[in-house]
Design a protein around this motif. Sequence first.
Motif, PDB file in Angstrom:
ATOM      1  N   GLY A 145     -17.419 -33.518  48.830  1.00 26.85           N
ATOM      2  CA  GLY A 145     -18.189 -32.768  47.851  1.00 26.85           C
ATOM      3  C   GLY A 145     -19.102 -31.772  48.534  1.00 26.85           C
ATOM      4  O   GLY A 145     -19.300 -31.790  49.743  1.00 26.85           O
ATOM      5  N   TYR A 146     -19.675 -30.877  47.734  1.00 27.77           N
ATOM      6  CA  TYR A 146     -20.527 -29.849  48.312  1.00 27.77           C
ATOM      7  C   TYR A 146     -21.630 -29.467  47.340  1.00 27.77           C
ATOM      8  O   TYR A 146     -21.562 -29.727  46.143  1.00 27.77           O
ATOM      9  CB  TYR A 146     -19.705 -28.607  48.683  1.00 27.77           C
ATOM     10  CG  TYR A 146     -19.025 -27.939  47.497  1.00 27.77           C
ATOM     11  CD1 TYR A 146     -19.646 -26.901  46.807  1.00 27.77           C
ATOM     12  CD2 TYR A 146     -17.781 -28.368  47.057  1.00 27.77           C
ATOM     13  CE1 TYR A 146     -19.039 -26.307  45.718  1.00 27.77           C
ATOM     14  CE2 TYR A 146     -17.169 -27.787  45.972  1.00 27.77           C
ATOM     15  CZ  TYR A 146     -17.799 -26.748  45.306  1.00 27.77           C
ATOM     16  OH  TYR A 146     -17.200 -26.164  44.225  1.00 27.77           O
ATOM     17  N   LEU A 147     -22.661 -28.844  47.880  1.00 26.54           N
ATOM     18  CA  LEU A 147     -23.780 -28.339  47.099  1.00 26.54           C
ATOM     19  C   LEU A 147     -23.635 -26.834  46.926  1.00 26.54           C
ATOM     20  O   LEU A 147     -22.737 -26.204  47.486  1.00 26.54           O
ATOM     21  CB  LEU A 147     -25.099 -28.674  47.807  1.00 26.54           C
ATOM     22  CG  LEU A 147     -25.334 -30.165  48.100  1.00 26.54           C
ATOM     23  CD1 LEU A 147     -26.625 -30.341  48.899  1.00 26.54           C
ATOM     24  CD2 LEU A 147     -25.383 -30.967  46.807  1.00 26.54           C
ATOM     25  N   GLU A 148     -24.553 -26.242  46.135  1.00 32.29           N
ATOM     26  CA  GLU A 148     -24.449 -24.816  45.855  1.00 32.29           C
ATOM     27  C   GLU A 148     -24.586 -23.961  47.105  1.00 32.29           C
ATOM     28  O   GLU A 148     -24.062 -22.851  47.158  1.00 32.29           O
ATOM     29  CB  GLU A 148     -25.506 -24.403  44.822  1.00 32.29           C
ATOM     30  CG  GLU A 148     -25.255 -24.983  43.434  1.00 32.29           C
ATOM     31  CD  GLU A 148     -26.290 -24.541  42.431  1.00 32.29           C
ATOM     32  OE1 GLU A 148     -27.221 -23.804  42.831  1.00 32.29           O
ATOM     33  OE2 GLU A 148     -26.161 -24.904  41.253  1.00 32.29           O
ATOM     34  N   ASP A 149     -25.286 -24.460  48.118  1.00 31.50           N
ATOM     35  CA  ASP A 149     -25.445 -23.684  49.348  1.00 31.50           C
ATOM     36  C   ASP A 149     -24.364 -24.033  50.382  1.00 31.50           C
ATOM     37  O   ASP A 149     -24.502 -23.692  51.556  1.00 31.50           O
ATOM     38  CB  ASP A 149     -26.839 -23.888  49.949  1.00 31.50           C
ATOM     39  CG  ASP A 149     -27.111 -25.355  50.312  1.00 31.50           C
ATOM     40  OD1 ASP A 149     -26.181 -26.180  50.160  1.00 31.50           O
ATOM     41  OD2 ASP A 149     -28.236 -25.662  50.723  1.00 31.50           O
ATOM     42  N   SER A 150     -23.299 -24.705  49.929  1.00 30.87           N
ATOM     43  CA  SER A 150     -22.121 -25.030  50.739  1.00 30.87           C
ATOM     44  C   SER A 150     -22.316 -26.221  51.668  1.00 30.87           C
ATOM     45  O   SER A 150     -21.389 -26.595  52.390  1.00 30.87           O
ATOM     46  CB  SER A 150     -21.650 -23.818  51.565  1.00 30.87           C
ATOM     47  OG  SER A 150     -21.261 -22.768  50.694  1.00 30.87           O
ATOM     48  N   ARG A 151     -23.499 -26.842  51.702  1.00 30.88           N
ATOM     49  CA  ARG A 151     -23.658 -28.077  52.464  1.00 30.88           C
ATOM     50  C   ARG A 151     -22.932 -29.207  51.744  1.00 30.88           C
ATOM     51  O   ARG A 151     -22.758 -29.175  50.539  1.00 30.88           O
ATOM     52  CB  ARG A 151     -25.138 -28.426  52.630  1.00 30.88           C
ATOM     53  CG  ARG A 151     -25.921 -27.481  53.522  1.00 30.88           C
ATOM     54  CD  ARG A 151     -27.380 -27.923  53.637  1.00 30.88           C
ATOM     55  NE  ARG A 151     -28.051 -27.885  52.353  1.00 30.88           N
ATOM     56  CZ  ARG A 151     -28.676 -28.933  51.795  1.00 30.88           C
ATOM     57  NH1 ARG A 151     -28.708 -30.090  52.419  1.00 30.88           N
ATOM     58  NH2 ARG A 151     -29.275 -28.807  50.625  1.00 30.88           N
ATOM     59  N   THR A 152     -22.523 -30.233  52.488  1.00 36.83           N
ATOM     60  CA  THR A 152     -21.904 -31.380  51.837  1.00 36.83           C
ATOM     61  C   THR A 152     -22.962 -32.143  51.033  1.00 36.83           C
ATOM     62  O   THR A 152     -24.158 -32.049  51.315  1.00 36.83           O
ATOM     63  CB  THR A 152     -21.271 -32.342  52.859  1.00 36.83           C
ATOM     64  OG1 THR A 152     -22.302 -32.984  53.607  1.00 36.83           O
ATOM     65  CG2 THR A 152     -20.325 -31.602  53.785  1.00 36.83           C
ATOM     66  N   ASN A 153     -22.509 -32.898  50.042  1.00 37.26           N
ATOM     67  CA  ASN A 153     -23.425 -33.664  49.195  1.00 37.26           C
ATOM     68  C   ASN A 153     -23.527 -35.124  49.624  1.00 37.26           C
ATOM     69  O   ASN A 153     -23.851 -35.999  48.822  1.00 37.26           O
ATOM     70  CB  ASN A 153     -22.996 -33.580  47.729  1.00 37.26           C
ATOM     71  CG  ASN A 153     -21.627 -34.192  47.481  1.00 37.26           C
ATOM     72  OD1 ASN A 153     -20.943 -34.628  48.411  1.00 37.26           O
ATOM     73  ND2 ASN A 153     -21.204 -34.225  46.233  1.00 37.26           N
ATOM     74  N   VAL A 154     -23.240 -35.407  50.900  1.00 39.56           N
ATOM     75  CA  VAL A 154     -23.203 -36.789  51.378  1.00 39.56           C
ATOM     76  C   VAL A 154     -24.540 -37.493  51.200  1.00 39.56           C
ATOM     77  O   VAL A 154     -24.589 -38.717  51.000  1.00 39.56           O
ATOM     78  CB  VAL A 154     -22.745 -36.836  52.852  1.00 39.56           C
ATOM     79  CG1 VAL A 154     -23.740 -36.141  53.767  1.00 39.56           C
ATOM     80  CG2 VAL A 154     -22.501 -38.279  53.301  1.00 39.56           C
ATOM     81  N   PHE A 155     -25.649 -36.749  51.242  1.00 42.24           N
ATOM     82  CA  PHE A 155     -26.964 -37.370  51.075  1.00 42.24           C
ATOM     83  C   PHE A 155     -27.435 -37.357  49.619  1.00 42.24           C
ATOM     84  O   PHE A 155     -28.548 -37.783  49.326  1.00 42.24           O
ATOM     85  CB  PHE A 155     -27.993 -36.669  51.960  1.00 42.24           C
ATOM     86  CG  PHE A 155     -27.745 -36.838  53.423  1.00 42.24           C
ATOM     87  CD1 PHE A 155     -27.722 -38.097  54.000  1.00 42.24           C
ATOM     88  CD2 PHE A 155     -27.501 -35.745  54.236  1.00 42.24           C
ATOM     89  CE1 PHE A 155     -27.480 -38.269  55.353  1.00 42.24           C
ATOM     90  CE2 PHE A 155     -27.256 -35.899  55.590  1.00 42.24           C
ATOM     91  CZ  PHE A 155     -27.239 -37.165  56.159  1.00 42.24           C
ATOM     92  N   SER A 156     -26.607 -36.864  48.724  1.00 40.52           N
ATOM     93  CA  SER A 156     -26.962 -36.801  47.306  1.00 40.52           C
ATOM     94  C   SER A 156     -26.305 -37.901  46.500  1.00 40.52           C
ATOM     95  O   SER A 156     -26.672 -38.122  45.346  1.00 40.52           O
ATOM     96  CB  SER A 156     -26.546 -35.438  46.724  1.00 40.52           C
ATOM     97  OG  SER A 156     -27.152 -34.378  47.422  1.00 40.52           O
ATOM     98  N   LEU A 157     -25.327 -38.580  47.060  1.00 40.24           N
ATOM     99  CA  LEU A 157     -24.560 -39.591  46.349  1.00 40.24           C
ATOM    100  C   LEU A 157     -24.609 -40.918  47.091  1.00 40.24           C
ATOM    101  O   LEU A 157     -24.887 -40.958  48.288  1.00 40.24           O
ATOM    102  CB  LEU A 157     -23.102 -39.139  46.210  1.00 40.24           C
ATOM    103  CG  LEU A 157     -22.858 -37.878  45.391  1.00 40.24           C
ATOM    104  CD1 LEU A 157     -21.401 -37.462  45.503  1.00 40.24           C
ATOM    105  CD2 LEU A 157     -23.241 -38.092  43.935  1.00 40.24           C
ATOM    106  N   PRO A 158     -24.340 -42.018  46.394  1.00 40.22           N
ATOM    107  CA  PRO A 158     -24.310 -43.324  47.060  1.00 40.22           C
ATOM    108  C   PRO A 158     -23.249 -43.388  48.150  1.00 40.22           C
ATOM    109  O   PRO A 158     -22.279 -42.633  48.143  1.00 40.22           O
ATOM    110  CB  PRO A 158     -23.983 -44.287  45.917  1.00 40.22           C
ATOM    111  CG  PRO A 158     -24.406 -43.581  44.680  1.00 40.22           C
ATOM    112  CD  PRO A 158     -24.149 -42.130  44.937  1.00 40.22           C
ATOM    113  N   VAL A 159     -23.427 -44.322  49.072  1.00 39.93           N
ATOM    114  CA  VAL A 159     -22.419 -44.556  50.109  1.00 39.93           C
ATOM    115  C   VAL A 159     -21.098 -44.939  49.466  1.00 39.93           C
ATOM    116  O   VAL A 159     -20.026 -44.479  49.881  1.00 39.93           O
ATOM    117  CB  VAL A 159     -22.886 -45.657  51.077  1.00 39.93           C
ATOM    118  CG1 VAL A 159     -21.762 -46.040  52.041  1.00 39.93           C
ATOM    119  CG2 VAL A 159     -24.110 -45.207  51.849  1.00 39.93           C
TER     120      VAL A 159
END
Length: 286
Positions: A145-159
Motif C-alpha cells: 500500500g501507499y500514501l498520497e506522498d508515495s511512501r508506503t503505508n506500513v506504519f499506518s496499518l496493523p502488522v
Amino acid sequence: MKVPLTALAEEHGFSGVVLVTRGKEVLGDALPLIDDRVTVEHLLTHTSGIGDYCDEEADPPPPPTPFLATSAGYLAALDGYPQVAPPGTEFRCNNGAFAVLGLIAERIAGIPFADLVRIRVTEPAGLADTAFLRSDALPARTATGYLEDSRTNVFSLPVAGFADGGIYSSAPDFRRFWPALLGGRILPREWVDRMLRPHAERYGLGFWLPRPGVVHPERRRPRRHVLEHTRAGVRARRDPDLEQPPRWRPPAGVAGRVLHEGLTPSGTKATFGEFNGLAAYLSRGA
C-alpha cells in the motif's frame, strides 16, 4: 442473562439465532463498555452504537495501529471506547464493530480468525493467493500500500489484518470469490440472500446496497452490478460499463492502478470487469 438457544431457534429459526445472539453472551466480561443489548445483527449492520477504535470520521483521526497482530492485541485496542448510541437507533460505519465480530467468531470456533477464514472461505472458494499476511513478512510478489506522498503505508496499518480488513488477495482470486459466494459454496444460498437484503439504510449484512429497489446483483444478468470490498464491508453498485458484453483491453496504467489500489488492504477501486480482464491478461503471461 443467556437465552436458551432452543427457544431462540423456535422464534427466529437457525439464522435468527446467530443474528439475535448478544455479543456479551460470547465475550463475557471482555469489553465492558459495550451495551449488553448489542447483538450480532447490530454489529453486522453498523447499528450497534459502540465506540469505534478506528473512527475514520473522527477529528482528529485516531492514531495509527501498526503493532496489532493478534486477537489479544485487538481486544486491548477495542477496550476503553464508551457506547455512543443505543443499539439499533443509529447507522454509523464502525470498523470496531467488525473487529468485535472477529473476536466473537474466534471464541465460537475455538480457532484464530485467520484460520477460520481459510477453512470456511478461501479453501472452499479455491482462493490460493488470499490470506492475512504480516506486513513485516510479505512474499516478494506482494503489492504494498501507499500514501498520497508515495511512501508506503506500513506504519499506518496493523502488522496483521483482522475482521475489519487487511486481507491480501490477487486478481484471479477476486474473479473466483464472487461466483463462489453468490453460488452458495461459502455460505448457504439462503444466507447469502439474507445478507443482501436491506437491514439498515441501504445496507445489508456487511454489504452496501446500491439504491432503493435494487437489493442484490440480479441472478439473470449478474454483470449489471459490481461488488467492492471496503474496511466496512462489501459495496454493491450498478456499473453501466458492464451492461454490454465485456470487451476488456488493458488501458495504459490500469495494471498498476489495480495492483496498487485493488490488491492491498486499502480496498478495491477497480471494477469487477477490470479484475476479470486483468486476471485473464496476467494468466496469459503478458
